[in-house]
Design an enzyme around this catalytic site. Structure first.
Site, short mmCIF file in Angstrom:
data_model
loop_
_atom_site.label_atom_id
_atom_site.label_comp_id
_atom_site.label_asym_id
_atom_site.label_seq_id
_atom_site.Cartn_x
_atom_site.Cartn_y
_atom_site.Cartn_z
CD1 TRP A 26 -2.21 2.08 1.68
CD2 TRP A 26 -3.34 0.51 0.57
NE1 TRP A 26 -3.45 2.58 1.43
CE2 TRP A 26 -4.18 1.63 0.74
CE3 TRP A 26 -3.83 -0.60 -0.11
CZ2 TRP A 26 -5.47 1.66 0.28
CZ3 TRP A 26 -5.13 -0.56 -0.56
CH2 TRP A 26 -5.94 0.54 -0.38
CB SER A 58 0.29 -1.13 7.82
OG SER A 58 1.05 -0.28 7.00
CB VAL A 59 -3.53 -4.96 9.07
CG1 VAL A 59 -4.10 -6.10 9.89
CG2 VAL A 59 -4.21 -3.66 9.46
CB VAL A 82 -2.61 8.42 4.74
CG1 VAL A 82 -3.04 9.88 4.65
CG2 VAL A 82 -1.26 8.20 4.06
CB ALA A 85 -13.16 11.04 6.86
CG HIS A 88 -9.26 1.82 8.43
ND1 HIS A 88 -9.56 0.49 8.60
CD2 HIS A 88 -8.19 1.88 7.60
CE1 HIS A 88 -8.70 -0.24 7.90
NE2 HIS A 88 -7.87 0.58 7.29
CG HIS A 113 6.45 0.96 14.63
ND1 HIS A 113 6.06 1.81 13.63
CD2 HIS A 113 5.33 0.55 15.25
CE1 HIS A 113 4.74 1.93 13.65
NE2 HIS A 113 4.28 1.17 14.64
#
Length: 167
Positions: A26, A58-59, A82, A85, A88, A113
């Site tokens: 991503w 990233s998860v 990022v 709104a 999440h 990290h």
């Protein structure tokens, strides 16, 4: 951006150490460059080997970091999250941070990290290690992980003589 106070990322002598890098696809233009910088940092430190794995987002970083930690001396996790709104962002950031911390503590291996958690793509670009970026998270996360591995080696050495307040 919190770049102030950074201790610097000068290469350390890490001959014999194996580095695992796991990066999200991503925001690939950013994570590809961060991955290149991580590999360059490992080579600048004379690491024995660098293994690179890619995941969707990233998860997924913690579970692959765990697998790499079984084969490598250090792991560097790279991604970009990022803020949007919805909530999440908070869930992803918490999941990634908790997961990477758990991998490090469960395996006893440093897990850097290197996931950028930002409000905009511009902020991410400014941390991704491009020539005009203020920070280079791929490079600095790799150096930090290798430095931690060397500190663990020192901490694991047998102690000779008195320790603490002993006479």
């Amino acid at each position: 951006m919190a770049g102030f106070g950074e201790p610097g990322a000068t290469p350390v002598e890490a001959a014999g150490l194996r580095v695992g890098v796991v990066a999200a696809r991503w925001h690939g233009d950013l994570t590809d460059h961060m991955t290149e910088r991580a590999v360059e940092a490992a080579r600048a430190c004379n690491a024995a080997d660098v293994v690179v794995a890619r995941v969707a987002g990233s998860v997924e970083l913690p579970v692959v970091a765990q697998a790499l930690a079984r084969r490598c001396d250090v792991v560097v996790a790279l991604g970009v999250v990022v803020r949007g709104a919805t909530a999440h962002f908070d869930y992803v950031c918490r999941s990634v941070t908790d997961g990477l911390t758990r991998v490090a503590l469960d395996t006893g291996k440093p897990v850097a990290h290197g996931v950028l958690t930002v409000d905009s793509i511009e902020q991410a670009r400014d941390r991704a290690g491009f020539p005009d970026s203020a920070e280079d998270k791929g490079w600095s996360a790799t150096i930090a992980a290798l430095e931690a591995a060397l500190a663990i080696r020192t901490a694991d050495r047998p102690v000779s003589g008195p320790v603490g307040f002993a006479r």
